[in-house]
Design an enzyme around this catalytic site. Structure first.
Site, PDB file in Angstrom:
ATOM      1  N   ARG A 184       0.875  -1.176   0.000  1.00 34.80           N
ATOM      2  CA  ARG A 184       0.000   0.000   0.000  1.00 34.80           C
ATOM      3  C   ARG A 184       0.913   1.227   0.000  1.00 34.80           C
ATOM      4  O   ARG A 184       1.701   1.409   0.930  1.00 34.80           O
ATOM      5  CB  ARG A 184      -0.940   0.007   1.214  1.00 34.80           C
ATOM      6  N   GLN A 193     -15.207   1.939   7.629  1.00 33.48           N
ATOM      7  CA  GLN A 193     -14.350   1.605   8.765  1.00 33.48           C
ATOM      8  C   GLN A 193     -14.844   2.244  10.056  1.00 33.48           C
ATOM      9  O   GLN A 193     -14.615   1.721  11.146  1.00 33.48           O
ATOM     10  CB  GLN A 193     -12.908   2.035   8.498  1.00 33.48           C
ATOM     11  N   ASP A 221      -1.885   8.514   7.887  1.00 34.92           N
ATOM     12  CA  ASP A 221      -1.165   7.433   7.224  1.00 34.92           C
ATOM     13  C   ASP A 221       0.204   7.875   6.743  1.00 34.92           C
ATOM     14  O   ASP A 221       1.093   7.052   6.563  1.00 34.92           O
ATOM     15  CB  ASP A 221      -1.988   6.903   6.049  1.00 34.92           C
TER      16      ASP A 221
END
Length: 380
Positions: free
Chosen positions: A98, A212, A253
């Site tokens: 990712r 999520q 992130d």
């Protein structure tokens, strides 16, 4: 036997199940993951015997969340070493699984470096595999400790910005124990406020398209006994307008050297709303999420995910009919724009809370100063 390092603090987890652990059954070491795609309907574990299986688990979001991806990446390299696979190939595959979440590459490369160093020193592949596992275990422990420190610093910041308690916090995506070696990042701050009686309401964005927030954050909030309310992402503006939000807390992130924050798509609109309504917008992330090699937000690679995540909906234990494995909600052949993340510029961020300190106002210089306190990150 089960890895005691990975299970430390297990009883404190809202899930009641470790999200990741190293085990050594007679047939060989494995990495065991809680499959987050099956939550909240059922708690099912995945057993990874090699790096390719783990890569697929990462891409499918069975394991997710920046800090946990770093831990998984390190354990994945250790798994390759312990089972005699090519460690460099495993590290490359894991680091690239990712592209936006920098922690994943950090974890994989750290275990790879430990393996290389021991192999160069002793020439013993067994000792090199042990070194890779030791690096993964240390990263796991360090993340749990960082989580606790972030919660403490974040709660102190809330008390400073919002004296009197009774906080109404809006959060996005999932940032609790499901993404961490400890109790999480942004969610850990809200949980700390809850434990001292200072959380009036946790507002939980659904977090489209993969929900999520609805599936995971609501699950953790419920298991923790927190007062929470779920809302669709596009209801957030109404909530701000009604004066029902005291602060926004999100994770990250990747944080660029200038303080730009990449987080789950939908975070940037919250930052804009927060600025307009004079509400603090706070990012909570460990220093391993800061990427000194990414100078600014424009340099962050944003992962583009499959269109069927938008054109179909999926739910555990529900029959599927769409080509992506879900229930179609758009005409067949519809094209979809599906970035996994968006980027919030530093001028919209009130503060970045790390385990090493709080950055506010958010500038490259202030971020570098805080990160310099840690041996993990150095920004030139």
């Amino acid at each position: 036997m089960a890895d005691q390092h990975a299970q430390s603090g297990e009883d404190k987890r809202p899930t009641g199940i470790p999200v990741i652990r190293w085990e050594e059954p007679p047939e060989g070491p494995v990495l065991v993951l809680l499959d987050q795609t099956r939550l909240p309907a059922e708690e099912v574990e995945l057993v990874c015997t090699d790096a390719p299986v783990l890569v697929e688990a990462i891409r499918s979001l069975a394991v997710r969340g920046a800090p946990l991806l770093g831990i998984a990446g390190a354990y994945g390299v250790a798994l390759a070493a312990a089972r005699g696979f090519d460690v460099d190939d495993a590290a490359d595959a894991l680091a690239g699984a990712r592209p936006t979440a920098v922690n994943l590459a950090v974890g994989a490369r750290r275990a790879q470096a430990a393996h290389r160093a021991e192999l160069a020193r002793s020439g013993d592949v067994g000792k090199a595999a042990e070194a890779a596992l030791a690096a993964a275990r240390k990263l796991h422990r360090d993340d749990a400790e960082a989580s606790a420190r972030m919660a403490e610093r974040g709660l102190a910041l809330l008390d400073e910005l919002l004296p009197g308690g009774g906080h109404r916090i809006l959060t996005h995506c999932n940032t609790g124990s499901l993404v961490s070696g400890g109790e999480g990042t942004a969610f850990a701050v809200a949980l700390a406020a809850h434990r001292v009686g200072q959380l009036r309401r946790l507002w939980v964005d659904e977090t489209r398209p993969l929900l999520q927030g609805a599936r995971l954050t609501a699950y953790e909030a419920a298991r923790s006994g927190m007062a929470y309310t779920l809302l669709t992402d596009n209801a957030a503006g109404s909530l701000f307008a009604a004066g029902e939000v005291d602060a926004v807390l999100i994770g990250a992130d990747r944080i660029a050297a200038d303080g730009s924050v990449a987080n789950k798509v939908g975070s940037y609109p919250l930052a804009v709303l927060a600025r307009y309504h004079h509400v603090p917008f706070i990012v909570v992330a460990p220093v391993t999420t800061v990427d000194p090699d990414t100078p600014d937000g424009a340099s962050i690679e944003v992962e583009q995910r499959a269109g069927f995540e938008v054109t179909e909906v999926t739910a555990p234990q529900v029959p599927v009919t769409g080509p992506g494995g879900g229930i179609p909600v758009a005409p067949l052949g519809t094209q979809a724009y599906n970035p996994a993340f968006d980027v919030t510029p530093p001028e919209l961020v009130t503060a970045i809370v790390t385990e090493e300190g709080v950055v506010s106002p958010v500038t490259a210089e202030a971020l570098a100063e805080v990160c310099a306190r840690s041996p993990e990150v150095t920004i030139g």
